[in-house]
Design a protein around this motif. Structure first.
Motif, PDB file in Angstrom:
ATOM      1  N   LYS A 214      14.563  19.337  -2.773  1.00 59.32           N
ATOM      2  CA  LYS A 214      13.268  19.674  -3.411  1.00 59.32           C
ATOM      3  C   LYS A 214      12.218  19.792  -3.073  1.00 59.32           C
ATOM      4  O   LYS A 214      12.028  18.512  -2.530  1.00 59.32           O
TER       5      LYS A 214
ATOM      6  N   VAL B  29      -6.266  18.047  -1.633  1.00 59.94           N
ATOM      7  CA  VAL B  29      -5.249  19.018  -2.832  1.00 59.94           C
ATOM      8  C   VAL B  29      -5.340  20.187  -2.456  1.00 59.94           C
ATOM      9  O   VAL B  29      -7.056  20.212  -1.791  1.00 59.94           O
TER      10      VAL B  29
ATOM     11  N   HIS C  19       7.822  17.564  -2.136  1.00 58.22           N
ATOM     12  CA  HIS C  19       8.061  16.205  -2.199  1.00 58.22           C
ATOM     13  C   HIS C  19       6.675  15.507  -2.805  1.00 58.22           C
ATOM     14  O   HIS C  19       6.331  15.504  -2.465  1.00 58.22           O
ATOM     15  N   ILE C  20       7.503  14.859  -4.392  1.00 56.08           N
ATOM     16  CA  ILE C  20       6.760  14.619  -5.058  1.00 56.08           C
ATOM     17  C   ILE C  20       7.515  12.841  -5.279  1.00 56.08           C
ATOM     18  O   ILE C  20       8.563  12.305  -6.005  1.00 56.08           O
TER      19      ILE C  20
ATOM     20  N   LYS D 234      -3.259   6.435  -5.105  1.00 60.83           N
ATOM     21  CA  LYS D 234      -2.347   6.721  -6.048  1.00 60.83           C
ATOM     22  C   LYS D 234      -1.164   6.205  -6.363  1.00 60.83           C
ATOM     23  O   LYS D 234      -0.284   5.774  -6.322  1.00 60.83           O
TER      24      LYS D 234
ATOM     25  N   MET E  51      13.731   7.216   2.527  1.00 63.02           N
ATOM     26  CA  MET E  51      14.702   8.156   1.195  1.00 63.02           C
ATOM     27  C   MET E  51      13.391   8.024   0.016  1.00 63.02           C
ATOM     28  O   MET E  51      13.215   6.979  -0.462  1.00 63.02           O
ATOM     29  N   LEU E  52      13.281   9.046  -0.986  1.00 56.90           N
ATOM     30  CA  LEU E  52      12.165   8.999  -2.122  1.00 56.90           C
ATOM     31  C   LEU E  52      13.105   8.312  -3.260  1.00 56.90           C
ATOM     32  O   LEU E  52      14.324   7.985  -2.994  1.00 56.90           O
ATOM     33  N   THR E  53      12.114   7.135  -3.224  1.00 54.99           N
ATOM     34  CA  THR E  53      13.133   6.172  -4.803  1.00 54.99           C
ATOM     35  C   THR E  53      13.077   6.887  -6.158  1.00 54.99           C
ATOM     36  O   THR E  53      12.295   8.130  -6.516  1.00 54.99           O
TER      37      THR E  53
ATOM     38  N   TYR F 253       3.201   6.433  -2.629  1.00 48.83           N
ATOM     39  CA  TYR F 253       3.096   7.982  -3.105  1.00 48.83           C
ATOM     40  C   TYR F 253       2.553   9.522  -2.464  1.00 48.83           C
ATOM     41  O   TYR F 253       1.304   9.179  -1.798  1.00 48.83           O
TER      42      TYR F 253
ATOM     43  N   PHE G  82      -4.183   2.350 -10.391  1.00 49.16           N
ATOM     44  CA  PHE G  82      -3.593   3.306  -9.385  1.00 49.16           C
ATOM     45  C   PHE G  82      -2.805   3.851  -8.931  1.00 49.16           C
ATOM     46  O   PHE G  82      -2.127   3.922  -7.327  1.00 49.16           O
ATOM     47  N   ILE G  83      -1.601   4.170 -10.493  1.00 51.65           N
ATOM     48  CA  ILE G  83      -0.387   4.769 -10.263  1.00 51.65           C
ATOM     49  C   ILE G  83      -0.672   5.960 -10.606  1.00 51.65           C
ATOM     50  O   ILE G  83      -1.752   6.487 -11.603  1.00 51.65           O
ATOM     51  N   PRO G  84       0.450   7.274 -10.553  1.00 50.16           N
ATOM     52  CA  PRO G  84      -0.235   8.523 -11.181  1.00 50.16           C
ATOM     53  C   PRO G  84      -0.441   8.642 -12.719  1.00 50.16           C
ATOM     54  O   PRO G  84       0.633   7.829 -12.787  1.00 50.16           O
TER      55      PRO G  84
ATOM     56  N   ASP H  67      10.493   9.949   6.033  1.00 54.21           N
ATOM     57  CA  ASP H  67      11.400  10.250   6.632  1.00 54.21           C
ATOM     58  C   ASP H  67      11.804  11.731   4.578  1.00 54.21           C
ATOM     59  O   ASP H  67      11.943  10.213   3.927  1.00 54.21           O
ATOM     60  N   TYR H  68      11.434  13.030   4.911  1.00 52.86           N
ATOM     61  CA  TYR H  68      12.333  13.280   3.669  1.00 52.86           C
ATOM     62  C   TYR H  68      12.887  14.580   4.008  1.00 52.86           C
ATOM     63  O   TYR H  68      11.970  15.718   4.652  1.00 52.86           O
TER      64      TYR H  68
ATOM     65  N   LYS I  99      15.104  23.741  -9.445  1.00 52.11           N
ATOM     66  CA  LYS I  99      14.796  22.470  -8.350  1.00 52.11           C
ATOM     67  C   LYS I  99      13.955  22.056  -8.153  1.00 52.11           C
ATOM     68  O   LYS I  99      13.296  21.596  -7.064  1.00 52.11           O
TER      69      LYS I  99
ATOM     70  N   HIS J 149       6.335   0.939   0.154  1.00 51.01           N
ATOM     71  CA  HIS J 149       6.305   2.629  -0.335  1.00 51.01           C
ATOM     72  C   HIS J 149       4.985   3.060  -0.713  1.00 51.01           C
ATOM     73  O   HIS J 149       4.006   2.200  -1.095  1.00 51.01           O
TER      74      HIS J 149
ATOM     75  N   TRP K 159       7.149   7.902  -5.312  1.00 50.80           N
ATOM     76  CA  TRP K 159       7.154   6.742  -3.773  1.00 50.80           C
ATOM     77  C   TRP K 159       8.467   6.801  -3.211  1.00 50.80           C
ATOM     78  O   TRP K 159       9.346   7.426  -2.852  1.00 50.80           O
ATOM     79  N   ASN K 160       8.124   6.968  -1.432  1.00 48.06           N
ATOM     80  CA  ASN K 160       8.510   7.170  -0.405  1.00 48.06           C
ATOM     81  C   ASN K 160       8.414   5.865   0.753  1.00 48.06           C
ATOM     82  O   ASN K 160       6.814   5.303   0.555  1.00 48.06           O
TER      83      ASN K 160
ATOM     84  N   VAL L   3       2.723  13.497  -2.398  1.00 50.05           N
ATOM     85  CA  VAL L   3       2.912  15.146  -3.331  1.00 50.05           C
ATOM     86  C   VAL L   3       2.983  16.033  -2.131  1.00 50.05           C
ATOM     87  O   VAL L   3       1.186  16.289  -2.212  1.00 50.05           O
TER      88      VAL L   3
END
Lengths: 198, 250
Positions: free
Chosen positions: A112, A46, A115-116, A182, B1-3, A140, B74-76, A159-160, B195, A138, A118-119, A142
């Protein structure tokens, strides 16, 4: 013992908690370590590229880190940690990274940013770090910058707006752009594989 | 692709999960640690904890709960409710939260947004907007929906983004706990104005509502409380439904 490089920016708590949950002893490294008890290092992620490098210099951890890399010992760079292991970043023009991975980091191009969320991480090269994983899973993310160079060292891509290396490996040095600590059960598995198999 | 993210929200008072309607008539619905554990195992993409008790005791318990939960989930994790200072933020982050949600304090002292995002990074600053319809616009409410600030919700969202907010958690007071659908117009208007990601909150009670929030409201994430707590919907069911509708989920 796993050493967590502490450059003062990030919240290292969640990573410590994840390692503790998995039963792996870990300790922060905030100054040049006196002992040689560490068998693995993590550069967590971070903060910003330039200030992280400055802080590593100020805390005199940088020589320890370069020596570690030269010796080819196990290391994992997470998020900014991965970016620091590349040659540099658009975030800090003209500043040389640790230059372990080829290429340098660019700002993401998407409506956006950061990039925040799950991808998808698509494995393009088999590796023990993915043992027990499906082909796509997937994780997480950020971040605003990424290693856009996809080289023969790239193990997985995401890909983002553009395609970037989401997992990369050179020798025993790994980098991942997502936060395994995370990313739920699969993130924990990723960390476990790294400790036990890589 | 972002979910698309599906986020269960635990409103807490003195260590109990509570839920009401339109921010009133709070009832106790369970224990936060066991609920969080259940949602994690069911595939929640994040979890939000909001202390609605706003007493010193309630806030202290909240920190203990975050500490406990972050040792096994263990997730945000986002924590909020009653945060006033950078120190409050710091203690929640140290307890194991990844993000904090600011509401009243951000309105009363907008520089807190800038201060928090420069110190901890904008990724961990979520601005929670409690909004209710007022003729042709929406007003921002504070103090748990009690005080109409007269502030325009869309303008406030833009200001928050400029000051360094990383996400907007958008609660419709009119729809809260009603289970009759999100305020889609509000969602879309805010989504077009900023945005940063917008999390839809307040009113989700049926599968169709969630789909509408994503497609018509263009939400980046949806937050649900009552529907999950009372078992009207489950996380796997929501994700399966969205998947068949072509929405990308984890």
């Amino acid at each position: 013992m796993i050493g967590l490089i502490d450059y003062g920016a990030g919240n290292l708590n969640s990573l410590l908690k994840a390692l503790k949950y998995l039963g792996f002893p870990a300790q922060l490294i905030s100054s040049p370590p006196a002992t040689k008890n560490f068998d693995r290092l993590i550069i967590p992620g971070v903060g910003s590229f330039a200030s992280a490098l400055d802080e590593l210099k100020r805390r005199e951890i940088l020589p320890f880190l370069t020596e570690w890399l030269e010796a080819g010992k196990p290391l994992l760079g997470i998020c900014l940690g991965l970016q620091l292991l590349s040659h540099g970043s658009q975030e800090a023009p003209g500043i040389e990274g640790l230059a372990c991975f080829p290429g340098s980091c660019e700002r993401l191009k998407a409506p956006k940013v950061p990039h925040i969320g799950w991808n998808e991480v698509e494995v393009i090269k088999e590796d023990p770090i993915f043992d027990g994983f499906p082909e796509k899973s997937h994780f997480y993310f950020v971040h605003s910058f990424a290693l856009t160079e996809v080289s023969p060292l790239t193990l997985a891509i995401t890909d983002y707006g553009l395609i970037f290396s989401s997992v990369i490996k050179k020798g025993r040095v790994y980098g991942c752009q997502f936060h395994p600590e995370k990313s739920g059960p699969i993130g924990l598995k990723f960390l476990k594989n790294w400790v036990e198999k890589c | 692709m972002l979910t698309l993210r599906i986020i269960p929200c635990l409103d807490m008072d003195e260590g109990f999960v509570v839920k009401g309607r339109r921010f009133r008539d709070l009832k106790r619905v369970g224990d936060p640690v066991s609920l969080a554990r259940r949602y994690y195992l069911e595939g929640a993409d994040e979890i939000v904890f909001l202390d609605v008790g706003a007493t010193v005791k309630s806030r202290r318990i909240m920190i203990e709960v975050v500490e406990k939960i972050s040792a096994e989930i263990f997730i945000p994790l986002t924590a909020g409710g009653g945060i006033k200072t950078v120190e409050d933020i710091r203690s929640l982050l140290l307890a194991g939260a990844d993000k904090v949600s600011l509401c009243t304090a951000a309105v009363e002292n907008p520089s807190l947004i800038a201060e928090a995002s420069s110190r901890f990074g904008s990724q961990c600053v979520v601005i929670s907007i409690d909004a209710a319809r007022a003729k042709n616009s929406w007003h921002v409410f504070t103090h748990g929906g009690q005080v109409d600030t007269g502030l325009e919700a869309i303008e406030w969202a833009k200001t928050a983004e400029k000051l360094g907010a990383g996400e907007i958690l958008l609660n419709s007071i009119d729809q809260d706990g009603m289970g009759t659908g999100y305020d889609l117009e509000l969602l879309r208007r805010i989504g077009e104005a900023v945005k940063i990601p917008v999390i839809a909150s307040g009113g989700g009670g049926e599968l169709g509502h969630i789909y509408d929030a994503v497609i018509l409201g263009r939400a980046d994430a949806v937050l649900l409380a009552s529907a999950f707590h009372f078992g009207t919907l489950t996380i796997p069911q929501v994700k399966e439904f969205l998947r068949t509708k072509g929405v990308n989920v984890r």
